[in-house]
Write a protein that holds these residues in place. Structure first.
Motif, short mmCIF file in Angstrom:
data_model
loop_
_atom_site.label_atom_id
_atom_site.label_comp_id
_atom_site.label_asym_id
_atom_site.label_seq_id
_atom_site.Cartn_x
_atom_site.Cartn_y
_atom_site.Cartn_z
N VAL A 160 4.75 8.74 -5.60
CA VAL A 160 4.56 8.03 -5.03
C VAL A 160 2.57 7.84 -5.13
CG1 VAL A 160 4.36 8.44 -2.47
CG2 VAL A 160 6.55 9.43 -4.10
N VAL A 161 2.61 6.95 -4.74
CA VAL A 161 0.60 6.21 -4.58
C VAL A 161 0.94 5.42 -3.24
CG1 VAL A 161 -0.38 4.86 -5.85
CG2 VAL A 161 1.50 5.56 -7.38
N ALA A 162 0.39 5.99 -2.31
CA ALA A 162 0.17 5.02 -1.25
C ALA A 162 -1.24 4.60 -0.60
CB ALA A 162 -0.02 6.24 0.27
N TYR A 163 -0.71 2.56 0.45
CA TYR A 163 -1.40 2.25 0.68
C TYR A 163 -1.64 1.92 1.60
CZ TYR A 163 -0.90 1.00 -4.13
OH TYR A 163 -0.79 1.27 -6.69
N ASP A 164 -2.75 1.46 1.92
CA ASP A 164 -2.96 0.90 4.09
C ASP A 164 -1.98 0.33 3.90
OD1 ASP A 164 -5.27 3.30 3.72
OD2 ASP A 164 -7.00 2.09 2.95
N ASP A 165 -1.72 -0.89 3.93
CA ASP A 165 -0.03 -1.43 4.45
C ASP A 165 0.42 -1.98 3.09
OD1 ASP A 165 -2.27 -3.37 3.39
OD2 ASP A 165 -3.08 -3.82 5.20
N THR A 166 1.39 -2.64 3.55
CA THR A 166 1.97 -3.09 2.99
C THR A 166 1.67 -4.01 1.60
OG1 THR A 166 3.96 -2.47 5.03
CG2 THR A 166 4.76 -3.89 3.71
N PRO A 167 0.74 -4.89 2.65
CA PRO A 167 0.26 -6.46 1.34
C PRO A 167 -0.14 -5.90 -0.09
CG PRO A 167 -0.29 -7.01 3.77
CD PRO A 167 0.84 -5.62 3.69
N PHE A 168 -0.97 -4.53 0.34
CA PHE A 168 -1.86 -3.90 -0.66
C PHE A 168 -0.64 -3.17 -1.44
CE2 PHE A 168 -6.04 -2.70 1.95
CZ PHE A 168 -6.89 -3.93 0.69
N ALA A 169 0.47 -2.87 -1.22
CA ALA A 169 0.92 -2.45 -1.73
C ALA A 169 1.75 -3.16 -2.29
CB ALA A 169 2.24 -1.82 -1.21
N PHE A 170 2.37 -4.53 -1.90
CA PHE A 170 2.87 -5.43 -3.07
C PHE A 170 1.99 -5.86 -3.37
CE2 PHE A 170 4.04 -10.22 -3.44
CZ PHE A 170 5.46 -10.03 -3.58
N THR A 171 0.84 -6.47 -3.59
CA THR A 171 -0.33 -6.43 -4.20
C THR A 171 -0.03 -5.83 -5.51
OG1 THR A 171 -1.95 -7.24 -2.70
CG2 THR A 171 -2.60 -7.46 -5.39
N ALA A 172 -0.35 -4.19 -5.59
CA ALA A 172 0.13 -3.12 -6.81
C ALA A 172 1.36 -3.26 -7.36
CB ALA A 172 0.06 -1.80 -5.65
N LEU A 173 2.07 -3.92 -6.82
CA LEU A 173 3.45 -4.03 -7.32
C LEU A 173 3.21 -5.61 -8.61
CD1 LEU A 173 6.49 -3.75 -7.74
CD2 LEU A 173 6.74 -5.13 -6.37
N ARG A 174 2.39 -6.61 -7.62
CA ARG A 174 1.96 -7.10 -8.17
C ARG A 174 2.00 -7.16 -9.49
NH1 ARG A 174 1.12 -12.43 -4.80
NH2 ARG A 174 1.31 -13.95 -6.68
N ASN A 175 0.36 -6.28 -9.49
CA ASN A 175 -0.72 -6.04 -10.50
C ASN A 175 0.16 -5.54 -11.53
OD1 ASN A 175 -2.13 -7.48 -9.53
ND2 ASN A 175 -3.51 -5.84 -8.49
#
Lengths: 268, 242
Positions: A161-176
């Motif tokens: 589990v990698v926790a990010y500050d908000d959903t857009p950040f998490a999505f960027t991590a998925l994109r990358n």
């Protein structure tokens, strides 16, 4: 004397409660069904830019109930915090406002059977997730401090589990490619994907790992009204109208396509 | 007075985070000291081929917020890298080092280490440079007049004094590195701050969660301070052993 006054007040309160106990008759007599719903929570309830009227999935169900009763529908905009008070204070007859059924609320209001369920889902790159169990070895992004994180750890203890500050950040991590999936409530994920330029590369696999059941809020103790609402909902599912309402807001041709996983009457 | 303590499971989370914070800070300080020293040599070099790139590096890394730099390395750079390489970097694997096996660090760790190390190196370079600046130019001339070669002047006259002057500020930079490591939680590295926030979310024991994290930070900073004192008081240091 004081005691007597209190007793009288109590008696009156009980009597007036009894006198109002049948809201169904009141509604039919007045010819108006007063329903509270959201006016800024698309696609559940929002003011449509063209018609300037409140529309949405909740509103469609409210219309169907009013039709069944043969009365006019009168909508009352509300925010999340006012939903219970509006019912308790008899300001409205029903609440259809993405109203999650919880034991705490059920102590203050009656709930119909659920007509919608929103659950925790995932976004993954298209075709990468072969089975649910894969998630147990994957790196999965979540929002810090949300219930979703706890549910994810519980259901997939092997996932990194990698926790990010908000959903857009998490999505960027998925994109990358830093994580292979991200998780949030299904309708929120779909809303996020709707604004992504390369949304064709992603998908929301059709399963949930938790379920919030949404029901109609009804004043406490109104058994006949509750029965009518339940009956209406069951009928809507039986004649396919419920599917029609769902497709109007979450169907494959809408901006926010989400597979329908919960049908009225399903056991969750 | 402060309510219940945390359950052992959550203390374990905090401890894991603390260990990660220590490993990250230690590695950062070690590598950043080496890089900072090299940068300092480049920066004070009379040749512009060396000193201008060093100037540019310092301007870039000292004048931008660390958080932005971490986002740049973690989110920005990976968006440019080929997909296969990112996949490779993110794959869990073990390194087999003959005697023992260590787990390949997560990509969050690599990006966090890289960002924090480059940032810290810029500041360490400036501390070294200030140390060198504290040694008067006349001493170099005197050294040359005594028949030292330029390299020997640096080795035996300038650096010993420069390092002694730089020791205090250098330890200060190590403390900063340890505290700055908390920013890596923004890129999902599960260090101490991240762990304390996670414990808070799970238990709602806000005071205990952040209180524990604070204590651990204070303790490790104090440890650096004690090490500094020990060095400053050691016979070796007082007799100019550097």
């Amino acid at each position: 004397m004081k005691k007597l006054t209190a007793l009288t007040a109590l008696t009156l309160a009980v009597l007036s409660g009894l006198a109002h106990a049948d809201r169904l008759d009141d509604i039919k007599k007045s010819g108006v069904l007063r329903v509270a719903s959201f006016d800024s929570n698309p696609p559940f309830g929002f003011v449509d830019a063209k018609s300037k009227q409140i529309e949405g999935l909740d509103v469609d169900y409210a219309k169907a109930i009013a039709d069944k009763l043969g009365v006019k529908l009168q909508l009352q905009p509300t925010n999340p915090a006012n939903r219970v008070p509006l019912l308790v204070a008899n300001k409205v007859d029903l609440v259809l406002a993405n109203f999650t059924i919880t034991p705490e609320r059920a102590e203050q209001v009656n709930f119909s059977i659920p007509y919608f369920a929103s659950g925790q889902q995932f976004i993954v790159k298209k075709g990468t997730l072969k089975s649910e169990a894969d998630l147990n070895t994957w790196r999965v992004g979540v929002d810090k401090g949300t219930v979703n994180e706890g549910v994810l750890r519980e259901k997939f203890p092997g996932a990194k589990v990698v926790a990010y500050d908000d959903t857009p950040f998490a999505f960027t991590a998925l994109r990358n490619g830093n994580v292979q999936a991200i998780t949030q409530d299904g309708p929120k994920l779909i809303g996020l994907l709707a604004n992504v330029p390369d949304k064709d590369k992603y998908e929301v696999p059709p399963f949930t790992i938790s379920n919030d059941l949404i029901g109609v809020g009804i004043p406490k103790g109104e058994a006949r009204l509750t029965d009518v609402v339940n009956e209406t909902l069951t009928e809507l599912e039986a004649d396919g109208k419920a599917q029609g309402i769902y497709d109007a807001w979450f169907g494959p041709t809408t901006k926010t396509p989400l597979t329908r996983l919960y049908k009225i009457g399903d056991k969750s | 007075m402060f309510g219940e303590l945390l359950a052992p499971r959550f203390l374990h989370w905090l401890f894991d985070g603390f260990v990660l914070t220590l490993i990250l800070s230690l590695l950062t300080c070690l590598v950043a000291t080496g890089l900072g020293f090299a940068l300092c040599l480049a920066r004070i070099s009379p040749s512009r081929i060396w000193s201008w790139p060093a100037r540019a590096y310092l301007a870039l890394f000292r004048n931008t917020p660390l958080l932005v730099q971490l986002f740049f390395w973690y989110f920005g750079v990976t968006a440019l890298l080929p997909e296969a390489l990112v996949m490779w970097l993110n794959q869990p694997r073990s390194l087999n080092l003959v005697l023992f096996e260590i787990e390949w660090p997560s990509f969050e760790f690599l990006a966090g280490f890289w960002g924090l190390m480059l940032y810290t190196a810029a500041f360490i370079c400036e501390e070294f440079r200030a140390g060198v600046g504290s040694v008067r130019v006349e001493q170099r001339a005197a050294g040359l007049a005594l028949g030292f070669k330029p390299a020997q002047v640096w080795r035996y006259i300038v650096f010993p004094q420069a390092l002694r002057t730089a020791l205090g500020p250098l330890l200060g930079q190590y403390m900063n590195a340890l505290k700055n490591s908390s920013l890596t939680m923004a890129i999902g590295l599960a260090e101490l701050s991240y762990a304390s926030r996670q414990v808070e979310t799970e238990t709602f024991k806000t005071f205990q969660a952040f209180g524990f994290a604070t204590l651990l930070y204070v303790a490790s900073i104090a440890l650096i301070e004690v090490i500094g004192q020990l060095i400053a008081r050691s016979k070796w240091y007082r007799q100019g052993g550097v």
